[in-house]
Write a protein that holds these residues in place. Structure first.
Motif, PDB file in Angstrom:
ATOM      1  N   GLY A  25       1.380  43.416 116.270  1.00  0.00           N
ATOM      2  CA  GLY A  25       2.285  42.360 116.732  1.00  0.00           C
ATOM      3  C   GLY A  25       2.645  41.692 115.470  1.00  0.00           C
ATOM      4  N   MET A  26       2.307  42.094 114.085  1.00  0.00           N
ATOM      5  CA  MET A  26       2.556  41.253 113.110  1.00  0.00           C
ATOM      6  C   MET A  26       3.902  41.903 112.724  1.00  0.00           C
ATOM      7  SD  MET A  26       0.729  41.360 109.081  1.00  0.00           S
ATOM      8  CE  MET A  26      -0.465  40.334 109.710  1.00  0.00           C
ATOM      9  N   SER A  27       4.590  40.869 112.246  1.00  0.00           N
ATOM     10  CA  SER A  27       6.049  40.968 111.534  1.00  0.00           C
ATOM     11  C   SER A  27       6.168  41.282 110.194  1.00  0.00           C
ATOM     12  CB  SER A  27       6.858  39.888 112.004  1.00  0.00           C
ATOM     13  OG  SER A  27       8.138  40.057 111.442  1.00  0.00           O
ATOM     14  N   LEU A  28       6.144  42.365 109.836  1.00  0.00           N
ATOM     15  CA  LEU A  28       5.640  42.861 108.387  1.00  0.00           C
ATOM     16  C   LEU A  28       6.922  42.576 107.443  1.00  0.00           C
ATOM     17  CD1 LEU A  28       4.931  46.621 108.794  1.00  0.00           C
ATOM     18  CD2 LEU A  28       3.274  44.596 108.596  1.00  0.00           C
ATOM     19  N   PHE A  29       8.321  42.384 108.042  1.00  0.00           N
ATOM     20  CA  PHE A  29       9.397  42.022 107.328  1.00  0.00           C
ATOM     21  C   PHE A  29      10.038  40.853 108.113  1.00  0.00           C
ATOM     22  CE2 PHE A  29       8.398  46.507 106.195  1.00  0.00           C
ATOM     23  CZ  PHE A  29       8.128  46.086 104.917  1.00  0.00           C
ATOM     24  N   PRO A  30       9.518  39.742 108.174  1.00  0.00           N
ATOM     25  CA  PRO A  30      10.252  38.702 108.876  1.00  0.00           C
ATOM     26  C   PRO A  30      11.549  38.415 108.500  1.00  0.00           C
ATOM     27  CG  PRO A  30       8.478  37.500 107.678  1.00  0.00           C
ATOM     28  CD  PRO A  30       8.651  39.345 107.453  1.00  0.00           C
ATOM     29  N   HIS A  31      12.564  38.268 109.428  1.00  0.00           N
ATOM     30  CA  HIS A  31      13.914  37.892 109.125  1.00  0.00           C
ATOM     31  C   HIS A  31      14.096  36.444 108.428  1.00  0.00           C
ATOM     32  CE1 HIS A  31      15.101  41.670 110.936  1.00  0.00           C
ATOM     33  NE2 HIS A  31      14.316  41.409 111.982  1.00  0.00           N
ATOM     34  N   LYS A  32      13.404  35.767 108.790  1.00  0.00           N
ATOM     35  CA  LYS A  32      13.603  34.463 108.184  1.00  0.00           C
ATOM     36  C   LYS A  32      12.356  33.830 107.481  1.00  0.00           C
ATOM     37  CE  LYS A  32      15.508  29.908 109.576  1.00  0.00           C
ATOM     38  NZ  LYS A  32      16.222  28.991 110.436  1.00  0.00           N
ATOM     39  N   PHE A  33      12.539  33.084 106.407  1.00  0.00           N
ATOM     40  CA  PHE A  33      11.526  32.368 105.994  1.00  0.00           C
ATOM     41  C   PHE A  33      11.828  30.929 105.536  1.00  0.00           C
ATOM     42  CE2 PHE A  33       9.070  30.819 101.854  1.00  0.00           C
ATOM     43  CZ  PHE A  33       7.835  30.725 102.627  1.00  0.00           C
ATOM     44  N   ASP A  34      11.470  30.109 106.095  1.00  0.00           N
ATOM     45  CA  ASP A  34      11.945  28.448 105.656  1.00  0.00           C
ATOM     46  C   ASP A  34      11.339  28.166 104.577  1.00  0.00           C
ATOM     47  OD1 ASP A  34      13.178  28.508 108.227  1.00  0.00           O
ATOM     48  OD2 ASP A  34      11.482  27.896 109.429  1.00  0.00           O
ATOM     49  N   VAL A  35      12.160  27.963 103.572  1.00  0.00           N
ATOM     50  CA  VAL A  35      11.991  27.334 102.242  1.00  0.00           C
ATOM     51  C   VAL A  35      12.287  25.915 102.358  1.00  0.00           C
ATOM     52  CG1 VAL A  35      12.615  27.062  99.704  1.00  0.00           C
ATOM     53  CG2 VAL A  35      12.757  29.590 101.071  1.00  0.00           C
ATOM     54  N   SER A  36      11.246  25.172 101.755  1.00  0.00           N
ATOM     55  CA  SER A  36      11.299  23.594 101.985  1.00  0.00           C
ATOM     56  C   SER A  36      11.710  22.977 100.736  1.00  0.00           C
ATOM     57  CB  SER A  36      10.094  22.827 102.373  1.00  0.00           C
ATOM     58  OG  SER A  36       9.031  23.354 101.440  1.00  0.00           O
ATOM     59  N   ILE A  37      11.768  23.740  99.646  1.00  0.00           N
ATOM     60  CA  ILE A  37      12.112  23.143  98.185  1.00  0.00           C
ATOM     61  C   ILE A  37      12.472  24.186  97.324  1.00  0.00           C
ATOM     62  CG2 ILE A  37       9.870  23.222  97.285  1.00  0.00           C
ATOM     63  CD1 ILE A  37      10.307  20.294  95.862  1.00  0.00           C
ATOM     64  N   SER A  38      13.284  24.062  96.599  1.00  0.00           N
ATOM     65  CA  SER A  38      13.906  25.182  95.305  1.00  0.00           C
ATOM     66  C   SER A  38      13.053  24.769  94.254  1.00  0.00           C
ATOM     67  CB  SER A  38      15.280  24.785  94.933  1.00  0.00           C
ATOM     68  OG  SER A  38      15.153  23.542  94.135  1.00  0.00           O
ATOM     69  N   PHE A  39      12.760  25.833  93.357  1.00  0.00           N
ATOM     70  CA  PHE A  39      11.813  26.103  92.210  1.00  0.00           C
ATOM     71  C   PHE A  39      12.319  24.667  91.293  1.00  0.00           C
ATOM     72  CE2 PHE A  39      10.317  29.485  93.965  1.00  0.00           C
ATOM     73  CZ  PHE A  39       9.490  30.046  92.875  1.00  0.00           C
ATOM     74  N   GLN A  40      13.769  24.537  91.025  1.00  0.00           N
ATOM     75  CA  GLN A  40      14.069  23.464  90.086  1.00  0.00           C
ATOM     76  C   GLN A  40      13.595  22.104  90.812  1.00  0.00           C
ATOM     77  OE1 GLN A  40      16.363  25.824  91.319  1.00  0.00           O
ATOM     78  NE2 GLN A  40      17.105  26.782  89.448  1.00  0.00           N
ATOM     79  N   ASP A  41      13.856  21.750  92.104  1.00  0.00           N
ATOM     80  CA  ASP A  41      13.464  20.825  92.659  1.00  0.00           C
ATOM     81  C   ASP A  41      11.910  20.495  92.644  1.00  0.00           C
ATOM     82  OD1 ASP A  41      16.087  20.235  93.326  1.00  0.00           O
ATOM     83  OD2 ASP A  41      15.881  20.430  95.465  1.00  0.00           O
ATOM     84  N   PHE A  42      11.246  21.553  92.834  1.00  0.00           N
ATOM     85  CA  PHE A  42       9.751  21.492  92.738  1.00  0.00           C
ATOM     86  C   PHE A  42       9.301  21.278  91.245  1.00  0.00           C
ATOM     87  CE2 PHE A  42       5.624  23.246  91.717  1.00  0.00           C
ATOM     88  CZ  PHE A  42       4.947  23.026  92.910  1.00  0.00           C
ATOM     89  N   GLN A  43       9.936  21.829  90.197  1.00  0.00           N
ATOM     90  CA  GLN A  43       9.644  21.408  88.994  1.00  0.00           C
ATOM     91  C   GLN A  43       9.843  19.963  88.568  1.00  0.00           C
ATOM     92  OE1 GLN A  43      11.620  24.239  87.020  1.00  0.00           O
ATOM     93  NE2 GLN A  43      10.049  25.903  86.466  1.00  0.00           N
ATOM     94  N   GLN A  44      11.047  19.416  89.112  1.00  0.00           N
ATOM     95  CA  GLN A  44      11.427  18.130  88.774  1.00  0.00           C
ATOM     96  C   GLN A  44      10.433  16.995  89.528  1.00  0.00           C
ATOM     97  OE1 GLN A  44      13.975  17.190  86.876  1.00  0.00           O
ATOM     98  NE2 GLN A  44      13.404  14.941  87.186  1.00  0.00           N
ATOM     99  N   LYS A  45      10.172  17.401  90.719  1.00  0.00           N
ATOM    100  CA  LYS A  45       9.186  16.428  91.693  1.00  0.00           C
ATOM    101  C   LYS A  45       7.935  16.462  90.884  1.00  0.00           C
ATOM    102  CE  LYS A  45       7.500  15.685  96.339  1.00  0.00           C
ATOM    103  NZ  LYS A  45       7.619  16.286  97.768  1.00  0.00           N
ATOM    104  N   TYR A  46       7.282  17.736  90.599  1.00  0.00           N
ATOM    105  CA  TYR A  46       5.940  17.227  89.957  1.00  0.00           C
ATOM    106  C   TYR A  46       5.747  17.564  88.569  1.00  0.00           C
ATOM    107  CZ  TYR A  46       4.897  18.463  95.043  1.00  0.00           C
ATOM    108  OH  TYR A  46       5.075  18.102  96.424  1.00  0.00           O
TER     109      TYR A  46
END
Length: 98
Positions: A25-46
């Motif tokens: 029952g594991m979805s090996l290649f999910p159709h959607k992955f929710d991204v909460s922050i971009s890499f640039q925003d992550f770098q800026q925030k932290y």
């Protein structure tokens, strides 16, 4: 000597493993992955974090391409991940996980 039969055997084992996970029952290649922050925003925030400072109460989800994995002893692993022209290095500490 590691010829084509070794490659075929490896592929067959990988496919068998994937089919087993799918059957469980594991979805090996999910159709959607929710991204909460971009890499640039992550770098800026932290960017203001001090060395060793952690934000355990915060959780983010990011998506990128894994470029390298480096082990440091038995408890630390460093992951270099890139996306959208930015690079983030993740430090994974086995002691932090249960």
């Amino acid at each position: 000597d590691g010829g084509a039969s070794d490659d075929n055997s490896y592929c067959e084992q990988r496919y068998a493993s994937l089919h087993k996970l799918e059957a469980e029952g594991m979805s090996l290649f999910p159709h959607k992955f929710d991204v909460s922050i971009s890499f640039q925003d992550f770098q800026q925030k932290y960017k203001g974090l001090e060395v060793g400072e952690q934000r355990k109460e915060e959780s983010v989800s990011m998506a990128g391409r894994l470029f390298s994995i480096r082990r440091s002893g038995k408890n630390l692993v460093f992951l270099d991940v890139r996306a959208d022209g930015a690079r983030v290095q993740f430090m994974c500490n086995r002691k932090a996980f249960q």
